[in-house]
Enzyme design. Structure first.
Site, PDB file in Angstrom:
ATOM      1  N   SER A  83      67.411  28.683  58.033  1.00 49.82           N
ATOM      2  CA  SER A  83      68.063  29.959  58.360  1.00 49.82           C
ATOM      3  C   SER A  83      69.293  30.176  57.502  1.00 49.82           C
ATOM      4  O   SER A  83      69.966  29.207  57.110  1.00 49.82           O
ATOM      5  CB  SER A  83      68.475  29.900  59.832  1.00 49.82           C
ATOM      6  OG  SER A  83      69.362  30.940  60.126  1.00 49.82           O
ATOM      7  N   TYR A 103      73.331  26.276  66.534  1.00 53.19           N
ATOM      8  CA  TYR A 103      71.975  26.552  66.036  1.00 53.19           C
ATOM      9  C   TYR A 103      71.907  26.296  64.517  1.00 53.19           C
ATOM     10  O   TYR A 103      71.037  25.571  64.024  1.00 53.19           O
ATOM     11  CB  TYR A 103      71.591  28.000  66.367  1.00 53.19           C
ATOM     12  CG  TYR A 103      70.442  28.525  65.558  1.00 53.19           C
ATOM     13  CD1 TYR A 103      69.136  28.107  65.819  1.00 53.19           C
ATOM     14  CD2 TYR A 103      70.661  29.423  64.503  1.00 53.19           C
ATOM     15  CE1 TYR A 103      68.089  28.579  65.049  1.00 53.19           C
ATOM     16  CE2 TYR A 103      69.620  29.897  63.744  1.00 53.19           C
ATOM     17  CZ  TYR A 103      68.333  29.464  64.013  1.00 53.19           C
ATOM     18  OH  TYR A 103      67.292  29.923  63.237  1.00 53.19           O
ATOM     19  N   LYS A 119      69.824  23.405  62.086  1.00 50.63           N
ATOM     20  CA  LYS A 119      68.952  23.703  60.931  1.00 50.63           C
ATOM     21  C   LYS A 119      69.412  22.909  59.704  1.00 50.63           C
ATOM     22  O   LYS A 119      68.603  22.353  58.959  1.00 50.63           O
ATOM     23  CB  LYS A 119      68.954  25.207  60.628  1.00 50.63           C
ATOM     24  CG  LYS A 119      68.262  26.049  61.699  1.00 50.63           C
ATOM     25  CD  LYS A 119      66.760  25.869  61.644  1.00 50.63           C
ATOM     26  CE  LYS A 119      66.025  26.548  62.770  1.00 50.63           C
ATOM     27  NZ  LYS A 119      64.586  26.339  62.784  1.00 50.63           N
TER      28      LYS A 119
END
Ligand code: UDP
Length: 318
Positions: free
Chosen positions: A115, A139, A143
């Site tokens: 991402s 988050y 990643k």
């Protein structure tokens, strides 16, 4: 190739499965249907209802696979800040299970859904892969950690990877083959569609005092079918001997929130009520990809990402 698509019943995964099957790959979907939906399974592909935290089940699905596409993850930024444990377990431990199962089964290639969140709040507005990696939410941190684990598994075990750093994924299959609408999305386009369908009164625009031409935030919206084609190319390039890579996927064009609203109004044929609200914490003013590396290394280019075309595919499924 025999390919295990982990998270293949989800929003992006289902489009990846379609693209792989159209290229003649032998696809097995592995998904726990927590957010994925059975309706998303494209045609006759083989489906295993399994969890990445269930190592024996994962191992048995992995046997005989040449490659993995890994899209199974928790992805709500706000939730990741409130409940990091969920993200540690699902995203990090789950991904390590996948890498370990690959080593155990001799599976050589992985394409991973990463991402733009790995960059955080960059001080540049056009982002290439050399911009410092500085996630500002948990988050994005998960990643980035998985990208680093893949780097080590490459060095130590020869697993070759491509991490695809998506910018703003939007749109639905233009042929209507994939019919599962993403549920409970808090992203801009799904919310605008809730206004269109009457489920919400108006769109709250988070901030109109940014240093952008119309004061609203600018993002790089990329159609999910364009993301899907990059996964296919990445796998094929890995199989031809390409080294491991992290690549941005975006259109290299910015669209402001107000421009997106105007595109939606024009497609649906009426005004969309909006109100300006305070800025949302953690929103950079402008995030636009440089996707030059993906263009060069994969021979990839977006085909479905004209903004009005995107909106048409979203409107069609609503
Ligand atoms: N946005 C907005 N109202 C909403 C949802 C999103 O104004 O109800 C804005 C948000 O501030 C950002 C852009 O739309 O500038 C895209 O947000 P989204 O959550 O879709 O993706 P993000 O860029 O945060 O990953």
């Amino acid at each position: 190739m025999k390919i295990l698509v982990v998270g293949g019943a989800g929003y992006i995964g289902s489009h990846v499965v379609k693209a792989l099957m159209l290229k003649g790959h032998d696809v097995t979907v592995y998904d726990n249907l927590s957010t994925g939906q059975e309706i998303n399974l494209f045609k006759q592909n083989c489906f295993v209802n399994g969890d990445i935290l269930d190592y024996p089940a994962l191992l048995s699905a992995m046997r005989g696979q040449d490659a993995v596409v890994h899209l199974a993850a928790k992805k709500a930024v706000g939730e990741s800040m409130e409940n990091p444990m969920l993200y540690s377990v699902n995203n990090i431990s789950g991904s390590l299970n996948i890498l370990n199962a690959m080593v155990e089964c001799g599976t050589k290639y992985i394409v991973f859904s990463s991402s733009a969140a790995v960059y955080g709040m960059p001080d540049k507005s056009v982002i290439d892969e050399n911009v410092p990696l500085n996630p500002i939410n948990y988050y994005g941190f998960t990643k980035l950690e998985i990208e680093k684990f893949m780097g080590w598994y490459d060095r130590l075990k020869g697993i070759k990877f491509v991490a695809l750093r998506y910018f703003n994924a939007v749109g639905y299959d233009a042929d209507g083959d994939i019919r599962g609408k993403e549920l409970n999305s808090q992203n801009l386009l799904p919310i605008i569609m809730e206004v269109v369908s009457g489920k919400r009164d108006k769109l709250k625009i988070f901030g109109n005092d940014y240093s952008t031409p119309d004061g609203t935030c600018i993002r790089d919206y990329i159609h999910v079918s364009d993301l899907a084609s990059a996964h296919v190319l990445a796998l094929e390039k890995l199989a031809q001997g390409m080294e491991s890579q992290s690549l941005n996927l975006g259109t290299e064009k910015g669209t402001s929130v107000l421009e997106m609203v105007a595109a939606c109004s024009s497609v649906v044929g009426h005004e969309i009520p909006v109100e300006f609200a305070p800025r949302r914490a953690g929103d950079p003013a402008v995030l636009v990809a440089s996707a030059n590396k993906a263009r060069k290394l994969l021979g990839w280019s977006p085909k479905y990402s004209d903004i009005k075309d995107i909106v048409r595919t979203v409107y069609a499924i609503n």
